[in-house]
Design a protein around this motif. Sequence first.
Motif, PDB file in Angstrom:
ATOM      1  N   LEU A 165       0.726  -1.179  -0.056  1.00 61.12           N
ATOM      2  CA  LEU A 165      -0.067  -0.172  -0.040  1.00 61.12           C
ATOM      3  C   LEU A 165       0.749   1.198  -0.138  1.00 61.12           C
ATOM      4  O   LEU A 165       0.440   2.376  -0.595  1.00 61.12           O
ATOM      5  N   ILE A 166       1.960   1.345   0.480  1.00 62.90           N
ATOM      6  CA  ILE A 166       2.736   2.365   0.606  1.00 62.90           C
ATOM      7  C   ILE A 166       3.347   2.694  -0.722  1.00 62.90           C
ATOM      8  O   ILE A 166       3.635   3.854  -0.965  1.00 62.90           O
ATOM      9  N   ASP A 167       3.719   1.636  -1.548  1.00 61.17           N
ATOM     10  CA  ASP A 167       4.369   1.762  -2.930  1.00 61.17           C
ATOM     11  C   ASP A 167       3.423   2.580  -3.643  1.00 61.17           C
ATOM     12  O   ASP A 167       2.232   2.218  -4.027  1.00 61.17           O
ATOM     13  N   GLY A 168       3.879   3.771  -4.113  1.00 57.09           N
ATOM     14  CA  GLY A 168       3.037   4.602  -5.000  1.00 57.09           C
ATOM     15  C   GLY A 168       2.027   5.641  -4.374  1.00 57.09           C
ATOM     16  O   GLY A 168       1.459   6.353  -5.045  1.00 57.09           O
ATOM     17  N   TRP A 169       1.887   5.331  -3.021  1.00 62.55           N
ATOM     18  CA  TRP A 169       0.820   6.124  -2.277  1.00 62.55           C
ATOM     19  C   TRP A 169       1.533   7.124  -1.376  1.00 62.55           C
ATOM     20  O   TRP A 169       1.238   8.239  -1.106  1.00 62.55           O
ATOM     21  N   LEU A 170       2.279   6.677  -0.452  1.00 65.54           N
ATOM     22  CA  LEU A 170       2.842   7.488   0.525  1.00 65.54           C
ATOM     23  C   LEU A 170       3.612   8.592  -0.081  1.00 65.54           C
ATOM     24  O   LEU A 170       4.570   8.569  -0.948  1.00 65.54           O
TER      25      LEU A 170
END
Length: 258
Positions: free
Chosen positions: A104-109
């Motif tokens: 979820l962190i990849d590409g969002w944070l």
Amino acid sequence: MCRSVDVRTAVPARNDGLAAELRADLARRRVTAVSLLSSPGSGKTALLEVVLRRARERGLAVAALTAGLATENDARRLARSGAPVKQVLTGGLCHLEAAQVSGLIDGWLPDGTRLLFVENVGNLVCPASYDLGETLRVTLMSVTEGEDKPLKYPPAFGAAHLVVLTKTDLSDATGFDDAAFATAVERVNPGVEILRTSSRDGRGVDILLDRVLAVADGAAPHAPLLAVDHPRRQGHDNGPAEAHDAHGQGRVSRAAVT
């Protein structure tokens, strides 16, 4: 030749490896991850909303992941703080795992995020056994849950770097015994700090945020007693040899989650 694999150890062990990789990646990005554990109804989401809002008022770049079994209600509540929020729908799984957080962190944070709060599923059993790559693990409970709860769930409270008591504005109404609670916490996690908070009147919120920032700035978090109720923990201690504690709470080792 057929080989058997004990999934009770294989699955969590794989999670530990992914968590270590995630922790290293977050460190390179200078992100401090804080995981929040509690039972349902502890007021965890309400407190986190206030913490996120206060952090933004102080000019801090914060974000949050929140896990739920089926709805996105918590994400909508947290988004009112103005911080970036991502919902994790576990589809019935009673805990988050490192792979979910990493994906979820990849590409969002957002770039420049300093603090990432990860709100786990409301559950004090399964989540206690899974490392999410966090820097700081916080276990919460409310004054409505009973002061002996740490003794009922020693893995969750024993593995905490910080314990947070919520809904303290209701202490008098519930007859909560604060001294008994402090004794119970000390029994399963000697020396851990207890913060008393209320999302309703804001007490303790700034202190909690200051503690998180201190760790982000390099202060070493409290090294908890990690309760060993799971076979995978035996033989994987990073500190002194495991031993039964004096209070019969199971095998413990002096090892931080991180």
